[in-house]
Design a protein around this motif. Structure first.
Motif, PDB file in Angstrom:
ATOM      1  N   LEU A   9       0.829  -1.208   0.000  1.00 36.42           N
ATOM      2  CA  LEU A   9       0.000   0.000   0.000  1.00 36.42           C
ATOM      3  C   LEU A   9       0.863   1.258   0.000  1.00 36.42           C
ATOM      4  N   ALA A  10       1.998   1.220   0.711  1.00 36.23           N
ATOM      5  CA  ALA A  10       2.904   2.379   0.709  1.00 36.23           C
ATOM      6  C   ALA A  10       3.481   2.607  -0.683  1.00 36.23           C
ATOM      7  N   VAL A  11       3.813   1.512  -1.371  1.00 37.57           N
ATOM      8  CA  VAL A  11       4.326   1.636  -2.746  1.00 37.57           C
ATOM      9  C   VAL A  11       3.280   2.275  -3.651  1.00 37.57           C
ATOM     10  N   LEU A  12       2.032   1.824  -3.521  1.00 39.79           N
ATOM     11  CA  LEU A  12       0.961   2.378  -4.351  1.00 39.79           C
ATOM     12  C   LEU A  12       0.737   3.854  -4.041  1.00 39.79           C
ATOM     13  N   LEU A  13       0.821   4.219  -2.761  1.00 32.87           N
ATOM     14  CA  LEU A  13       0.690   5.633  -2.398  1.00 32.87           C
ATOM     15  C   LEU A  13       1.852   6.441  -2.962  1.00 32.87           C
ATOM     16  N   GLY A  14       3.058   5.841  -2.927  1.00 31.93           N
ATOM     17  CA  GLY A  14       4.218   6.531  -3.485  1.00 31.93           C
ATOM     18  C   GLY A  14       4.075   6.757  -4.978  1.00 31.93           C
ATOM     19  N   LEU A  15       3.559   5.754  -5.684  1.00 34.56           N
ATOM     20  CA  LEU A  15       3.343   5.904  -7.127  1.00 34.56           C
ATOM     21  C   LEU A  15       2.292   6.972  -7.408  1.00 34.56           C
ATOM     22  N   ARG A  16       1.369   7.122  -6.475  1.00 29.53           N
ATOM     23  CA  ARG A  16       0.354   8.156  -6.606  1.00 29.53           C
ATOM     24  C   ARG A  16       0.914   9.528  -6.242  1.00 29.53           C
ATOM     25  N   GLY A  17       2.112   9.527  -5.627  1.00 33.41           N
ATOM     26  CA  GLY A  17       2.749  10.780  -5.253  1.00 33.41           C
ATOM     27  C   GLY A  17       2.155  11.421  -4.016  1.00 33.41           C
ATOM     28  N   ARG A  18       1.612  10.585  -3.114  1.00 28.26           N
ATOM     29  CA  ARG A  18       0.962  11.150  -1.930  1.00 28.26           C
ATOM     30  C   ARG A  18       1.065  10.175  -0.765  1.00 28.26           C
TER      31      ARG A  18
END
Length: 280
Positions: free
Chosen positions: A47-56
């Motif tokens: 989930l942290a990776v996905l948030l990082g890819l989202r830039g937030r």
């Protein structure tokens, strides 16, 4: 149609969690405390990776909802330990039966309208689960009271988590934050039970359960809850044991019986009845 398809996909993910957990524990690949911890770590990282890819990444540092964190942690821990002694079918019946009761109770306390068709659908679906799962335990074998005592709070925890998640403004961010904050709670049983005991297969199964079927499945569930409402969400989850049973037929060459076919028809028919929108 889109809501129904996404709900079905989420239920498949939930069923996969049960299968992965049973494979890991029944095969002696990992202990239950370690499975819960690795599952949460893998989910938080995904989930942290996905948030990082989202830039937030900001949601990770936001103040947690303690009730949701507690619900998730109790579910994760209870779920892992209960399946050490419970038959898979009986465990699923206890889990999703109690989840349904919890979510219906929450809906009534919140004065959410429950149409008669939804009550009828819930009863029909639950009757199908009893037909499918209860006889599978074998009356002579009995039920592990210790396992049931662990599964009941796990079910209440998941029911509370689902009820609280209906108002999520950011499903992905909220799920990531809940996973992160639930991890310290899940470490407590591991601290008591001793160091992590697992082989490569056990860790791999826990990682898949955490990163894929839990993290992504829960984020999707969060996104669907506002449209489903508490009672429809509760009834929809009664399909999970049926899906898991189908997985056993397809993947483990378990026999297809008339009892199974009738039970599956009852559960799926009850869910379809409950998911119908009430007429104005």
């Amino acid at each position: 149609m889109r809501l129904a398809l996404l709900t079905a996909l989420t239920m498949v993910a939930f069923a996969a969690n049960s299968i992965l957990n049973r494979l890991a524990l029944a095969g002696g690949h990992i202990d239950p405390a370690s499975f819960a911890v690795v599952r949460l770590v893998a989910g938080a990282v995904m989930l942290a990776v996905l948030l990082g890819l989202r830039g937030r990444l900001a949601p990770l540092s936001a103040r947690p909802n303690l009730a949701m964190v507690a619900g998730l942690a109790v579910y994760m821990i209870g779920f892992s330990f209960a399946y050490v002694t419970l038959d898979a079918g009986v465990g699923a019946l206890i889990l999703f039966g109690v989840v349904q009761v919890t979510m219906f109770a929450g809906a009534l306390l919140a004065r959410e309208p429950v149409p008669p068709a939804r009550w009828l659908g819930a009863c029909v679906a639950f009757a199908g689960l009893v037909l499918l799962l209860w006889p599978a335990s074998g009356a002579a074998q009995g039920i592990s009271l210790a396992g049931a005592a662990l599964m009941v709070p796990a079910a209440v925890g998941w029911g509370v988590y689902s009820l609280m998640g209906r108002g999520a403004a950011d499903p992905l961010g909220d799920t990531a934050r809940n996973f992160l904050w639930a991890l310290p709670v899940a470490l407590l049983p591991l601290a008591v039970a001793g160091p992590l005991s697992a082989n490569g297969a056990g860790i791999a199964l826990a990682v898949v359960a955490g990163a894929v079927t839990s993290a992504l499945g829960y984020a999707l569930w969060y996104a669907l809850l506002p449209a489903l409402g508490a009672t429809r969400a509760a009834v929809a989850q009664l399909t999970v044991p049926v899906i898991a049973a189908f997985g056993g037929v397809l993947l483990l060459a378990e026999p297809m019986t008339l009892r199974f076919a009738l039970a599956a028809a009852l559960v799926l028919g009850g869910v379809l009845l409950s998911l119908r929108r009430a007429r104005a």
